[in-house]
Design a protein around this motif. Structure first.
Motif, PDB file in Angstrom:
ATOM      1  N   ILE A 131      48.150  45.444  52.062  1.00  0.00           N
ATOM      2  CA  ILE A 131      47.763  45.814  50.781  1.00  0.00           C
ATOM      3  C   ILE A 131      48.261  44.681  49.958  1.00  0.00           C
ATOM      4  CG2 ILE A 131      48.263  47.219  48.785  1.00  0.00           C
ATOM      5  CD1 ILE A 131      48.523  49.761  50.666  1.00  0.00           C
ATOM      6  N   GLY A 132      47.276  44.048  49.104  1.00  0.00           N
ATOM      7  CA  GLY A 132      47.602  43.058  48.394  1.00  0.00           C
ATOM      8  C   GLY A 132      48.366  43.640  46.767  1.00  0.00           C
ATOM      9  N   ILE A 133      49.272  42.656  46.376  1.00  0.00           N
ATOM     10  CA  ILE A 133      49.864  43.076  45.218  1.00  0.00           C
ATOM     11  C   ILE A 133      49.508  41.992  44.214  1.00  0.00           C
ATOM     12  CG2 ILE A 133      52.288  43.758  44.221  1.00  0.00           C
ATOM     13  CD1 ILE A 133      51.503  45.449  46.483  1.00  0.00           C
ATOM     14  N   GLY A 134      49.200  42.599  42.879  1.00  0.00           N
ATOM     15  CA  GLY A 134      49.107  41.605  41.723  1.00  0.00           C
ATOM     16  C   GLY A 134      49.632  42.102  40.607  1.00  0.00           C
ATOM     17  N   VAL A 135      49.725  41.111  39.585  1.00  0.00           N
ATOM     18  CA  VAL A 135      50.322  41.564  38.343  1.00  0.00           C
ATOM     19  C   VAL A 135      49.217  41.992  37.174  1.00  0.00           C
ATOM     20  CG1 VAL A 135      51.773  40.230  36.436  1.00  0.00           C
ATOM     21  CG2 VAL A 135      51.998  39.733  38.840  1.00  0.00           C
ATOM     22  N   HIS A 136      49.780  43.124  36.781  1.00  0.00           N
ATOM     23  CA  HIS A 136      48.974  43.670  35.734  1.00  0.00           C
ATOM     24  C   HIS A 136      49.273  43.209  34.508  1.00  0.00           C
ATOM     25  CE1 HIS A 136      45.856  46.480  34.961  1.00  0.00           C
ATOM     26  NE2 HIS A 136      46.432  47.556  34.386  1.00  0.00           N
ATOM     27  N   LEU A 137      49.019  42.084  33.959  1.00  0.00           N
ATOM     28  CA  LEU A 137      49.442  41.396  32.761  1.00  0.00           C
ATOM     29  C   LEU A 137      49.510  42.426  31.859  1.00  0.00           C
ATOM     30  CD1 LEU A 137      47.781  37.822  33.516  1.00  0.00           C
ATOM     31  CD2 LEU A 137      50.228  38.444  33.807  1.00  0.00           C
ATOM     32  N   ILE A 155      57.826  39.602  46.361  1.00  0.00           N
ATOM     33  CA  ILE A 155      56.544  40.106  46.709  1.00  0.00           C
ATOM     34  C   ILE A 155      55.378  38.718  46.501  1.00  0.00           C
ATOM     35  CG2 ILE A 155      54.625  41.617  46.172  1.00  0.00           C
ATOM     36  CD1 ILE A 155      56.924  43.513  45.322  1.00  0.00           C
ATOM     37  N   LYS A 156      54.652  38.626  47.213  1.00  0.00           N
ATOM     38  CA  LYS A 156      53.597  37.656  47.117  1.00  0.00           C
ATOM     39  C   LYS A 156      52.425  38.216  46.209  1.00  0.00           C
ATOM     40  CE  LYS A 156      49.906  35.415  49.844  1.00  0.00           C
ATOM     41  NZ  LYS A 156      49.196  35.180  50.802  1.00  0.00           N
ATOM     42  N   VAL A 157      52.241  37.290  45.302  1.00  0.00           N
ATOM     43  CA  VAL A 157      51.091  37.595  44.197  1.00  0.00           C
ATOM     44  C   VAL A 157      49.847  37.179  44.593  1.00  0.00           C
ATOM     45  CG1 VAL A 157      50.320  37.174  41.924  1.00  0.00           C
ATOM     46  CG2 VAL A 157      53.067  37.535  42.257  1.00  0.00           C
ATOM     47  N   ASP A 158      48.841  38.142  44.848  1.00  0.00           N
ATOM     48  CA  ASP A 158      47.422  37.777  45.098  1.00  0.00           C
ATOM     49  C   ASP A 158      46.446  37.629  43.952  1.00  0.00           C
ATOM     50  OD1 ASP A 158      46.794  40.250  45.237  1.00  0.00           O
ATOM     51  OD2 ASP A 158      46.363  40.243  47.354  1.00  0.00           O
ATOM     52  N   HIS A 159      46.901  38.361  42.926  1.00  0.00           N
ATOM     53  CA  HIS A 159      45.664  38.466  41.881  1.00  0.00           C
ATOM     54  C   HIS A 159      46.341  38.584  40.526  1.00  0.00           C
ATOM     55  CE1 HIS A 159      46.211  42.932  42.332  1.00  0.00           C
ATOM     56  NE2 HIS A 159      45.721  43.103  41.317  1.00  0.00           N
ATOM     57  N   LEU A 160      45.437  38.649  39.446  1.00  0.00           N
ATOM     58  CA  LEU A 160      45.881  38.977  38.101  1.00  0.00           C
ATOM     59  C   LEU A 160      44.799  39.833  37.489  1.00  0.00           C
ATOM     60  CD1 LEU A 160      46.789  35.334  36.681  1.00  0.00           C
ATOM     61  CD2 LEU A 160      48.200  37.071  37.677  1.00  0.00           C
ATOM     62  N   VAL A 183      45.034  29.508  37.788  1.00  0.00           N
ATOM     63  CA  VAL A 183      44.929  28.180  38.566  1.00  0.00           C
ATOM     64  C   VAL A 183      46.209  27.743  38.952  1.00  0.00           C
ATOM     65  CG1 VAL A 183      44.360  25.774  38.184  1.00  0.00           C
ATOM     66  CG2 VAL A 183      42.862  27.356  37.281  1.00  0.00           C
ATOM     67  N   GLU A 184      47.316  27.775  37.944  1.00  0.00           N
ATOM     68  CA  GLU A 184      48.817  27.503  38.017  1.00  0.00           C
ATOM     69  C   GLU A 184      49.116  28.102  39.555  1.00  0.00           C
ATOM     70  OE1 GLU A 184      53.117  27.576  36.399  1.00  0.00           O
ATOM     71  OE2 GLU A 184      51.481  28.137  34.988  1.00  0.00           O
ATOM     72  N   PHE A 185      48.896  29.545  39.744  1.00  0.00           N
ATOM     73  CA  PHE A 185      49.629  30.117  40.643  1.00  0.00           C
ATOM     74  C   PHE A 185      48.763  30.370  41.805  1.00  0.00           C
ATOM     75  CE2 PHE A 185      52.267  31.407  37.041  1.00  0.00           C
ATOM     76  CZ  PHE A 185      53.517  31.011  37.650  1.00  0.00           C
ATOM     77  N   LYS A 186      47.423  29.918  41.562  1.00  0.00           N
ATOM     78  CA  LYS A 186      46.565  29.930  42.749  1.00  0.00           C
ATOM     79  C   LYS A 186      46.177  31.433  43.178  1.00  0.00           C
ATOM     80  CE  LYS A 186      47.686  25.462  44.754  1.00  0.00           C
ATOM     81  NZ  LYS A 186      47.812  24.536  45.756  1.00  0.00           N
ATOM     82  N   VAL A 187      45.729  32.193  42.317  1.00  0.00           N
ATOM     83  CA  VAL A 187      45.373  33.457  42.543  1.00  0.00           C
ATOM     84  C   VAL A 187      43.846  33.864  42.022  1.00  0.00           C
ATOM     85  CG1 VAL A 187      47.845  34.366  42.627  1.00  0.00           C
ATOM     86  CG2 VAL A 187      46.665  34.156  40.365  1.00  0.00           C
ATOM     87  N   SER A 188      43.685  35.221  42.495  1.00  0.00           N
ATOM     88  CA  SER A 188      42.265  35.398  42.051  1.00  0.00           C
ATOM     89  C   SER A 188      42.406  36.265  40.592  1.00  0.00           C
ATOM     90  CB  SER A 188      41.439  36.303  43.221  1.00  0.00           C
ATOM     91  OG  SER A 188      42.356  37.451  43.432  1.00  0.00           O
TER      92      SER A 188
END
Length: 318
Positions: free
Chosen positions: A66-72, A130-135, A157-162
């Motif tokens: 399961i990918g984990i991302g940041v819900h800005l 936790i690895k971040v894979d998306h925003l 771009v800075e954190f290389k995420v989708s």
């Protein structure tokens, strides 16, 4: 991630994202139940609630698929950096502006305050191991307001995420997904703003138009930021088996992201500002529908492949 040969056997891919982890106990419980039932492929977390991040780390360790991302987030709770460091982002109580408070003052927010706070929210998740894979973003407000969206792209771009797609199903395919409850909810908020601040409402309305949305997609592509083709908002507010089946039967080709808002019957005494308490019953319904054992067969019959966002982020890191 799927190989090219595996991808060729499918035309429809579905990312199943549970939003809002760490916002409250019932939301966290609901998302964990869905993870254990293999019903979701992605979690998007509100990292300002740092006390719940160990719980998220446990889920991430138990479910590396399961990918984990940041819900800005700039509409719920308090900033990670504190009110004094980002004064334009908060109201007189030191909380983020709730959505309807924010719209009238959105042009007064400092881009630098926003950039600092959003970056801190990403780093908070990374610091929890936790690895971040998306925003993505809470209430869609950062994606909606183009000056804020540009800042999110800088961070991607800075954190290389989708990044979650700015193309919304009800806007792109109004014939297939008419009368979206989420879209109607947004319109009601816009109408209340127009009643009190008509000039400000007129300025903001352009950001809802399809040409503006397509400009955002073009920016994502120009910057090489991976993203799904579509964000499906059609389950929100109508969390029935019948509606989910309709969504799946009318899923367009490509990679779509279905946004989920899950929860259990658990309740707590106090909640952060900006949490939609009225939606809690629907969260329970969403959880019940999305964890149905019948879904695996439906995906197979409709030739839909549930996927995560890891294939997107690998393009950036390789």
């Amino acid at each position: 991630p799927l190989s090219e040969d595996q991808q060729m056997s499918y035309e429809k891919f579905l990312i199943l994202t549970a939003d809002d982890f760490v916002a409250s106990a019932n939301i966290n419980e609901g998302i964990e139940i869905a993870a254990n039932a293999n019903a979701i492929t992605t979690i998007s977390a509100l990292t300002i609630f740092t006390e719940s991040l160990p719980h998220l780390k446990k889920i991430a360790d138990n479910h590396p698929e399961i990918g984990i991302g940041v819900h800005l987030n700039i509409t719920t709770g308090k900033p990670v950096l504190g009110a004094k460091e980002v004064p334009t982002l908060v109201n007189t109580k030191g909380n983020f502006y709730a959505l309807e408070e924010l719209l009238p003052v959105i042009q007064k927010l400092s881009p630098e305050d926003l950039r600092k706070e959003l970056r801190a929210q990403i780093i908070t998740l990374l610091n929890s191991g936790i690895k971040v894979d998306h925003l993505s973003d809470q209430n869609g407000i950062i994606t909606f307001y183009s000056p804020f969206f540009d800042i999110m792209l800088e961070l991607a771009v800075e954190f290389k995420v989708s990044v979650r797609s700015p193309e919304i199903a009800c806007v792109k395919y109004p014939g297939l997904f008419p009368d979206s409850k989420m879209n109607l909810h947004g319109r009601k908020i816009a109408m209340r703003l127009a009643a009190h601040e008509p000039l400000k409402a007129m300025i903001l309305i352009k950001y809802t138009r399809l040409p503006e949305i397509r400009k955002k997609v073009q920016k994502l592509d120009e910057l090489g930021i991976p993203h799904p083709d579509l964000m499906i908002d059609y389950f929100w507010g109508n969390p029935t088996t019948l509606n989910l089946n309709y969504i799946l039967e009318h899923l367009p080709q490509g990679r779509s992201e279905l946004i989920l808002h899950l929860g259990t019957e658990a309740r707590q005494k106090d909640y952060p500002s900006g949490i939609d308490l009225e939606y809690f019953k629907n969260r329970e319904k969403e959880l019940s529908v999305i964890t149905s054992d019948q879904l695996v067969g439906i995906y197979k019959n409709l030739n839909i492949k549930p996927i995560g966002l890891d294939s997107f982020t690998e393009k950036l890191t390789n």
